[in-house]
Scaffold this motif. Structure first.
Motif, PDB file in Angstrom:
ATOM      1  N   GLY A  13       0.824  -1.203   0.000  1.00  0.00           N
ATOM      2  CA  GLY A  13       0.000   0.000   0.000  1.00  0.00           C
ATOM      3  C   GLY A  13       0.858   1.254   0.000  1.00  0.00           C
ATOM      4  O   GLY A  13       1.909   1.309   0.643  1.00  0.00           O
ATOM      5  N   LEU A  14       0.405   2.251  -0.728  1.00  0.00           N
ATOM      6  CA  LEU A  14       1.197   3.474  -0.923  1.00  0.00           C
ATOM      7  C   LEU A  14       1.594   4.126   0.402  1.00  0.00           C
ATOM      8  O   LEU A  14       2.723   4.590   0.569  1.00  0.00           O
ATOM      9  N   GLU A  15       0.710   4.122   1.378  1.00  0.00           N
ATOM     10  CA  GLU A  15       1.009   4.795   2.649  1.00  0.00           C
ATOM     11  C   GLU A  15       2.066   4.070   3.469  1.00  0.00           C
ATOM     12  O   GLU A  15       2.625   4.628   4.415  1.00  0.00           O
ATOM     13  N   HIS A  16       2.373   2.818   3.100  1.00  0.00           N
ATOM     14  CA  HIS A  16       3.349   2.033   3.859  1.00  0.00           C
ATOM     15  C   HIS A  16       4.702   1.949   3.156  1.00  0.00           C
ATOM     16  O   HIS A  16       5.610   1.279   3.655  1.00  0.00           O
ATOM     17  N   GLN A  17       4.837   2.611   2.042  1.00  0.00           N
ATOM     18  CA  GLN A  17       6.095   2.557   1.302  1.00  0.00           C
ATOM     19  C   GLN A  17       7.126   3.514   1.908  1.00  0.00           C
ATOM     20  O   GLN A  17       6.787   4.431   2.632  1.00  0.00           O
ATOM     21  N   GLY A  18       8.395   3.243   1.594  1.00  0.00           N
ATOM     22  CA  GLY A  18       9.461   4.082   2.101  1.00  0.00           C
ATOM     23  C   GLY A  18       9.907   3.733   3.511  1.00  0.00           C
ATOM     24  O   GLY A  18      10.651   4.500   4.135  1.00  0.00           O
ATOM     25  N   LYS A  19       9.500   2.568   4.025  1.00  0.00           N
ATOM     26  CA  LYS A  19       9.861   2.154   5.383  1.00  0.00           C
ATOM     27  C   LYS A  19      10.738   0.906   5.375  1.00  0.00           C
ATOM     28  O   LYS A  19      10.971   0.316   6.438  1.00  0.00           O
ATOM     29  N   GLY A  20      11.180   0.479   4.201  1.00  0.00           N
ATOM     30  CA  GLY A  20      11.992  -0.732   4.113  1.00  0.00           C
ATOM     31  C   GLY A  20      11.191  -2.017   4.154  1.00  0.00           C
ATOM     32  O   GLY A  20      11.765  -3.109   4.227  1.00  0.00           O
ATOM     33  N   ILE A  21       9.872  -1.914   4.093  1.00  0.00           N
ATOM     34  CA  ILE A  21       9.028  -3.106   4.176  1.00  0.00           C
ATOM     35  C   ILE A  21       9.210  -3.994   2.941  1.00  0.00           C
ATOM     36  O   ILE A  21       9.259  -5.226   3.048  1.00  0.00           O
ATOM     37  N   GLY A  22       9.344  -3.367   1.764  1.00  0.00           N
ATOM     38  CA  GLY A  22       9.501  -4.146   0.538  1.00  0.00           C
ATOM     39  C   GLY A  22      10.718  -5.048   0.573  1.00  0.00           C
ATOM     40  O   GLY A  22      10.659  -6.216   0.161  1.00  0.00           O
ATOM     41  N   THR A  23      11.833  -4.532   1.082  1.00  0.00           N
ATOM     42  CA  THR A  23      13.042  -5.345   1.185  1.00  0.00           C
ATOM     43  C   THR A  23      12.872  -6.440   2.220  1.00  0.00           C
ATOM     44  O   THR A  23      13.226  -7.609   1.975  1.00  0.00           O
ATOM     45  N   GLU A  24      12.307  -6.099   3.368  1.00  0.00           N
ATOM     46  CA  GLU A  24      12.179  -7.088   4.444  1.00  0.00           C
ATOM     47  C   GLU A  24      11.239  -8.227   4.059  1.00  0.00           C
ATOM     48  O   GLU A  24      11.497  -9.393   4.377  1.00  0.00           O
ATOM     49  N   MET A  25      10.144  -7.921   3.379  1.00  0.00           N
ATOM     50  CA  MET A  25       9.231  -8.984   2.981  1.00  0.00           C
ATOM     51  C   MET A  25       9.847  -9.868   1.898  1.00  0.00           C
ATOM     52  O   MET A  25       9.613 -11.082   1.873  1.00  0.00           O
ATOM     53  N   ARG A  26      10.681  -9.292   1.023  1.00  0.00           N
ATOM     54  CA  ARG A  26      11.385 -10.106   0.018  1.00  0.00           C
ATOM     55  C   ARG A  26      12.391 -11.029   0.704  1.00  0.00           C
ATOM     56  O   ARG A  26      12.519 -12.190   0.329  1.00  0.00           O
ATOM     57  N   VAL A  27      13.112 -10.509   1.696  1.00  0.00           N
ATOM     58  CA  VAL A  27      14.063 -11.334   2.439  1.00  0.00           C
ATOM     59  C   VAL A  27      13.344 -12.510   3.106  1.00  0.00           C
ATOM     60  O   VAL A  27      13.821 -13.651   3.079  1.00  0.00           O
ATOM     61  N   ALA A  28      12.187 -12.237   3.702  1.00  0.00           N
ATOM     62  CA  ALA A  28      11.421 -13.299   4.350  1.00  0.00           C
ATOM     63  C   ALA A  28      10.992 -14.357   3.342  1.00  0.00           C
ATOM     64  O   ALA A  28      11.084 -15.565   3.604  1.00  0.00           O
ATOM     65  N   MET A  29      10.524 -13.915   2.182  1.00  0.00           N
ATOM     66  CA  MET A  29      10.102 -14.845   1.135  1.00  0.00           C
ATOM     67  C   MET A  29      11.275 -15.678   0.638  1.00  0.00           C
ATOM     68  O   MET A  29      11.171 -16.889   0.421  1.00  0.00           O
ATOM     69  N   LEU A  30      12.441 -15.032   0.446  1.00  0.00           N
ATOM     70  CA  LEU A  30      13.621 -15.748  -0.044  1.00  0.00           C
ATOM     71  C   LEU A  30      14.118 -16.763   0.982  1.00  0.00           C
ATOM     72  O   LEU A  30      14.614 -17.836   0.616  1.00  0.00           O
ATOM     73  N   HIS A  31      13.991 -16.442   2.253  1.00  0.00           N
ATOM     74  CA  HIS A  31      14.349 -17.417   3.283  1.00  0.00           C
ATOM     75  C   HIS A  31      13.466 -18.653   3.156  1.00  0.00           C
ATOM     76  O   HIS A  31      13.960 -19.792   3.230  1.00  0.00           O
ATOM     77  N   LEU A  32      12.166 -18.444   2.987  1.00  0.00           N
ATOM     78  CA  LEU A  32      11.263 -19.576   2.782  1.00  0.00           C
ATOM     79  C   LEU A  32      11.698 -20.395   1.572  1.00  0.00           C
ATOM     80  O   LEU A  32      11.774 -21.632   1.637  1.00  0.00           O
ATOM     81  N   ALA A  33      12.009 -19.707   0.472  1.00  0.00           N
ATOM     82  CA  ALA A  33      12.362 -20.407  -0.766  1.00  0.00           C
ATOM     83  C   ALA A  33      13.660 -21.187  -0.638  1.00  0.00           C
ATOM     84  O   ALA A  33      13.725 -22.381  -0.960  1.00  0.00           O
TER      85      ALA A  33
END
Length: 221
Positions: A115-135
Motif C-alpha cells: 500500500g502506498l502509505e506504507h512505502q518508504g519504510k523498508g518493508i519491501g526489502t524485508e518482505m522479500r528477504v522473508a520470502m527468499l528465506h522460505l524459498a
C-alpha cells in the motif's frame, strides 16, 4: 478442522518487523481495502496486468478474486502462494511466490505490492528477504527470479540490493504500447553468501507435499 485439510493455513514466516501468512476472510477484506487506497503513484504503471488502473472497488475485488483463484487452482506441480504481509499487526500488502514443477526445477518466481502509505519504510526489502528465506532455506530452491519494468527503479533497487543478477529482457504490450521488462535471477549460492536479518518459519512440515516436495531435492549447479 480446515487447517487439517489445508495445512497452508498454519504456515507463518516471521522477520523482525513482519509476519507473512494466509489471511482470514476479514483480513483479506482489509488488505483488499489497502489496494483500493492505492499501491503506487497515479502516474506510475508498474504491473503488466494493469489491475491498479481499475476503480478502487474493482481493485479490491481483484485482490479477493485472485487470492481465491490462486488457492482454488493449487496443484503441487503448479502453485502460487499469496501471503499477506502484516506490519504492526495490520495488513499492508501481498508477497507472492509461485512455481511450476518446483519438485524438479527448484525455481521460484516472486511478485509483490505494498500500500502506498506504507512505502518508504523498508518493508519491501524485508518482505522479500522473508520470502527468499522460505524459498532457499526451507523449500530448497536453487534459484529465485523476479521481473520489473526497466523504469521501475524501486523494485529493481530491491532486487539488486539482494544480489539478483540480470537474466534477460522481454518485450510486452501494455495499453497498446511496447514495454520492456527486466528479468533478474538470484542463485542459492549468491544468497548464502549474504548476511540477512533473522527469519523464522513455522507450520511448513505438514504442507511440504503441497509444494511438490515428495521427491528428493534436485542438485543445485
Amino acid at each position: 478442522m480446515l487447517i487439517d485439510i489445508w495445512p497452508l493455513r498454519a504456515l507463518r514466516i516471521r522477520s523482525p518487523r513482519l509476519e507473512l501468512r494466509l489471511p482470514s476472510e476479514e483480513e483479506l477484506a482489509a488488505v483488499a481495502d489497502v489496494a483500493a487506497q492505492g499501491a503506487h503513484a497515479r502516474t506510475a504503471r508498474p504491473f503488466l496486468t494493469p489491475w491498479t488502473d481499475l476503480p478502487p472497488a474493482e481493485r479490491a475485488r481483484h485482490v479477493v478474486r485472485q487470492h481465491w483463484s490462486r488457492l482454488g487452482a493449487w496443484a503441487p506441480d503448479d502453485w502460487a502462494l499469496e501471503l499477506v504481509v502484516f506490519f504492526e499487526g495490520r495488513p499492508v500488502g501481498i508477497q507472492e511466490i509461485r512455481a511450476t514443477d518446483f519438485g524438479i526445477r527448484r525455481e521460484i518466481v516472486s511478485g509483490s505490492w505494498i500500500g502506498l502509505e506504507h512505502q518508504g519504510k523498508g518493508i519491501g526489502t524485508e518482505m522479500r528477504v522473508a520470502m527468499l528465506h522460505l524459498a532457499f532455506a526451507e523449500l530448497g530452491a536453487g534459484s529465485a527470479k523476479s521481473v520489473s519494468f526497466t523504469d521501475n527503479h524501486a523494485s529493481l533497487s530491491v532486487s539488486r540490493k539482494l544480489g539478483y543478477q540480470p537474466d534477460g529482457i522481454t518485450r510486452d504490450v501494455l495499453h497498446g504500447q511496447v514495454v520492456e521488462s527486466q528479468w533478474l535471477r538470484l542463485s542459492r549460492q549468491d544468497w548464502s553468501r549474504q548476511e540477512h536479518g533473522p527469519v523464522t518459519v513455522s507450520g511448513l512440515t505438514a504442507c511440504k507435499d503441497f509444494f511438490g516436495l515428495a521427491t528428493e531435492p534436485a542438485k543445485v549447479h
